[in-house]
Design an enzyme around this catalytic site. Structure first.
Site, PDB file in Angstrom:
ATOM      1  N   LYS A 219      26.124  53.433   2.292  1.00 32.31           N
ATOM      2  CA  LYS A 219      27.475  53.937   2.554  1.00 32.31           C
ATOM      3  C   LYS A 219      28.535  53.032   1.928  1.00 32.31           C
ATOM      4  CE  LYS A 219      26.830  57.501   5.486  1.00 32.31           C
ATOM      5  NZ  LYS A 219      27.527  58.769   5.642  1.00 32.31           N
TER       6      LYS A 219
ATOM      7  N   TYR B 100      22.055  57.431  -1.942  1.00 35.31           N
ATOM      8  CA  TYR B 100      22.450  58.079  -0.691  1.00 35.31           C
ATOM      9  C   TYR B 100      21.382  59.122  -0.381  1.00 35.31           C
ATOM     10  CZ  TYR B 100      25.974  59.942   2.612  1.00 35.31           C
ATOM     11  OH  TYR B 100      26.660  60.350   3.725  1.00 35.31           O
TER      12      TYR B 100
ATOM     13  N   ARG C  10      19.074  57.001  15.083  1.00 33.63           N
ATOM     14  CA  ARG C  10      19.005  58.381  14.609  1.00 33.63           C
ATOM     15  C   ARG C  10      19.363  58.403  13.123  1.00 33.63           C
ATOM     16  NH1 ARG C  10      21.578  62.488  12.954  1.00 33.63           N
ATOM     17  NH2 ARG C  10      23.512  61.294  12.892  1.00 33.63           N
TER      18      ARG C  10
ATOM     19  N   GLU D  27      27.570  54.578  12.408  1.00 38.16           N
ATOM     20  CA  GLU D  27      26.692  55.382  11.561  1.00 38.16           C
ATOM     21  C   GLU D  27      25.319  55.555  12.206  1.00 38.16           C
ATOM     22  OE1 GLU D  27      26.525  57.845   8.544  1.00 38.16           O
ATOM     23  OE2 GLU D  27      28.193  56.419   8.597  1.00 38.16           O
ATOM     24  N   ASP D  28      24.898  56.797  12.359  1.00 41.39           N
ATOM     25  CA  ASP D  28      23.539  57.134  12.799  1.00 41.39           C
ATOM     26  C   ASP D  28      23.156  56.525  14.146  1.00 41.39           C
ATOM     27  OD1 ASP D  28      23.299  58.717  10.623  1.00 41.39           O
ATOM     28  OD2 ASP D  28      21.941  57.445   9.503  1.00 41.39           O
TER      29      ASP D  28
ATOM     30  N   ASP E  20      31.188  58.628  11.202  1.00 47.15           N
ATOM     31  CA  ASP E  20      31.012  59.532  10.066  1.00 47.15           C
ATOM     32  C   ASP E  20      30.186  60.749  10.444  1.00 47.15           C
ATOM     33  OD1 ASP E  20      31.434  60.189   7.321  1.00 47.15           O
ATOM     34  OD2 ASP E  20      29.364  59.609   6.905  1.00 47.15           O
ATOM     35  N   ASP E  21      29.221  60.595  11.351  1.00 45.35           N
ATOM     36  CA  ASP E  21      28.377  61.720  11.752  1.00 45.35           C
ATOM     37  C   ASP E  21      29.176  62.765  12.523  1.00 45.35           C
ATOM     38  OD1 ASP E  21      25.873  60.459  10.808  1.00 45.35           O
ATOM     39  OD2 ASP E  21      26.293  59.032  12.401  1.00 45.35           O
TER      40      ASP E  21
ATOM     41  N   ASN F  98      20.107  66.620   6.815  1.00 49.06           N
ATOM     42  CA  ASN F  98      19.538  65.714   5.817  1.00 49.06           C
ATOM     43  C   ASN F  98      18.299  65.036   6.364  1.00 49.06           C
ATOM     44  OD1 ASN F  98      21.581  65.985   3.764  1.00 49.06           O
ATOM     45  ND2 ASN F  98      22.958  64.828   5.085  1.00 49.06           N
TER      46      ASN F  98
END
Length: 616
Positions: A235, A164, A217, A307-308, A330-331, A472
């Site tokens: 993930k 991760y 992203r 995600e992203d 999740d973001d 991150n």
């Protein structure tokens, strides 16, 4: 027998059926009974409830129970060794080697799973470069699935930064060069109009969790296009290792609509579409087809985790589909839930209630506004004050300065609720001095923005300034743990998105916390699955935050930690799952009835175990 067992199998499989004779039929019968009785039901007896379908006996079997790798297809000899789900390498016993035609295909030594694990950890620790460890772990996952998850579960604190953040970020940047074999589904503009058929190409049919990205992203690294696949893969590895969701129920997907990253477009090793990103109607139609195809293929209760995605798409997708699909970002939501948990836990160190504090964010994108909204919701829940009122103690700074009402017309829609009455303020330092927050949260994706002056300013009007540098990977963190403790003269309570080593300041050792989404999303997803939830609601996120905060012990507080150690993550995930499931039942959104009497025990019983099985 041949016609009953093998009429639809290949010639090779027919031969293998014939060679095993009655023994094969007995194994199939034994395992079929086992699968019918797997898991635990609401009354504590064995059975697979909550939509947790154990097609392969992965959850219900123990190391001592008989199980065959021929449940869904016949495997023997080289075929068995090349199937990561059933391969045990040198752990195959003498009897198994005779029964499954493995003689001569393995060295004579027989090793236990524990010894295999010890040997692999020794090998991994010889690598100096984290990316090399990542590649070694991905290779292991592709050849011995159970050993991979056993290794990850037993060494989670050491290996989490590899599978991760931060290492997965570098892996995505170099994905084209290190690509070996596909680990998920790639759906590009070329597949428009036939996504249902593409989903059917995936070997597993009982999917419970999908993690999907369009790669625009990735962490704080920007547009990585098709190479963002490393994120869904990582993930979902954690969904299994930390949350106990079966590997066969997890599906990583990358939506490839092109990339605006010129470096990738000019890279001869780039594995995605070589075109600029599709936007507008073309993008929307592809995503809509994907969402409908997922529901058609896997049903109403499959969890789709976004995600992203870039800000402009992330909010729109969540808003569009949260009333028709089981979706989770999740973001936005996962980050918010884990940060809220840290804030709730920190109250024992800084004192007061959540409503007593003033919050200042650097960053007003998905993470920042998501966290801010969940804080406001929790304060509203605690104080019974209107949401519009509880938002007023939460301030956000974006690239143009403090978000204030005079900027309202130029703000994106998701920033407008945070535009309060105040004179314009340009920089973060000036905003800190003007607002005097008790909590400073970084979600900007820009490293080293919490400068010495900013931390010193926070420390000048707070006895224990709470500083969360969440961006991150590590290179993008707003400040390091050492900087936060040193500049605050050891008074800061600090947590970050990526891990930092303990810091010694004036003879005292400070252990920085990690506000890692991995605390939340595996248990959150498990809770949705075991309850058979059909929609995600904010109340479930609040329940997850409260459950995580409750797992912080006095021993953790004594070290200045506001999160529990990852060594207990499966226990933590079970408690989070139980609280999320309880909220789903309370809201009438659970379809698994009747409700299990003990949701914590039920969650634990549904968790996948990576312990080897006996193939006799």
């Amino acid at each position: 027998m041949m016609s009953f067992n093998c009429h639809k199998r290949s010639i090779l499989k027919q031969v293998l059926c014939w060679r095993e004779g009655r023994k094969f039929v007995a194994l199939m019968s034994s395992n079929a009974n086992e699968m019918r009785n797997g898991g635990l039901s609401a009354d504590g007896l064995k059975g697979h409830g909550g939509g947790v379908r154990d097609l392969y006996g992965e959850d219900s079997a123990t190391e001592d129970q008989l199980i065959t790798p021929w449940t869904s297809s016949v495997a023997s000899g080289c075929t068995l060794l090349r199937d990561p789900r059933y391969n045990k390498g040198l752990a195959f016993t003498e009897k198994e080697r005779d029964a499954h035609y493995l003689r001569g295909l393995l060295p004579p030594a027989v090793l236990s799973q524990e010894l295999q694990e010890k040997r692999l950890m020794h090998t991994l620790r010889q690598y100096d470069v984290p990316l090399h460890r990542y590649m070694a772990l991905m290779d292991l996952q592709e050849r011995n699935e159970r050993l991979f998850y056993k290794l990850l579960i037993d060494n989670v604190e050491e290996l989490l930064p590899i599978v991760y953040t931060p290492t997965v970020g570098e892996a995505c940047q170099k994905y084209g060069s290190i690509f070996r074999r596909p680990q998920g589904l790639y759906i590009s503009l070329k597949e428009k109009g036939k996504i249902v058929e593409v989903l059917k190409n995936w070997g597993e049919k009982s999917i419970q969790v999908i993690v999907v990205t369009d790669g625009e992203r990735i962490l704080g690294l920007g547009d990585l296009g098709c190479q963002g696949m490393g994120i869904p893969v990582g993930k979902l590895s954690l969904y299994t290792a930390l949350g106990g969701v079966r590997p066969s129920a997890c599906l990583p997907i990358t939506i490839d609509v092109g990339t605006n990253n010129e470096k990738l477009l000019n890279d001869e090793f780039y594995i995605g579409l070589r075109q600029k990103r599709a936007t507008g109607k073309e993008y929307g139609e592809l995503l809509d087809e994907f969402m409908q195809a997922v529901k058609q293929n896997y049903g109403e209760k499959v969890l789709i985790q976004f995600e992203d995605f870039a800000n402009h798409n992330a909010f729109d997708l969540l808003t569009k589909y949260n009333s028709s699909h089981l979706v989770f970002n999740d973001d936005i939501q996962g980050t918010a839930s884990v940060v809220l948990a840290g804030l709730l836990a920190s109250l024992k160190l800084v004192g007061g209630t959540l409503a007593d504090h003033t919050f200042l964010f650097l960053g007003a994108g998905e993470a920042g506004t998501g966290i801010a909204e969940l804080i406001a919701l929790e304060v509203s829940k605690q104080t019974k004050a209107p949401l519009e009122e509880t938002r007023k103690k939460i301030w956000l700074v974006d690239s143009k300065g403090l978000i204030v009402r005079s900027r309202m017309e130029s703000l994106q829609h998701f920033k407008k609720p945070w535009a309060h009455e105040h004179d314009p303020v340009k920089g973060l330092l000036d905003a800190v001095k003007a607002i005097k927050p008790t909590v400073l949260i970084g979600s900007s994706g820009v490293g080293r923005t919490f400068t010495k002056e900013v931390v010193e300013a926070m420390s000048s009007f707070n006895e224990k300034p709470l500083i969360l540098a969440l961006s991150n990977p590590t290179s993008q963190s707003e400040c390091t743990a050492e900087e936060a403790y040193t500049w605050s003269k050891g008074r800061a309570i600090f947590a970050s998105g990526s891990p930092f080593d303990p810091v010694k300041y004036e003879e005292k050792v400070f252990v920085p916390g990690q506000a890692n989404n991995a605390y939340i999303f595996p248990g959150f997803g498990l809770g949705l699955i075991i309850s058979g939830a059909i929609r995600v609601r904010d109340e479930m996120l609040l329940a997850a935050s409260e459950a995580l905060a409750a797992q912080v012990t006095q021993e953790n507080y004594d070290k200045g930690l506001i999160y529990p150690p990852f060594t207990n993550i499966r226990k933590i995930s079970a408690h989070i799952a139980a609280h999320v499931a309880a909220k789903a039942y309370e809201l009438g959104l659970a379809s698994h009835l009747p409700r299990p009497k003990d949701l914590v025990k039920y969650a634990e019983s549904c968790m996948y175990s990576p312990v080897y099985r006996s193939y006799l």
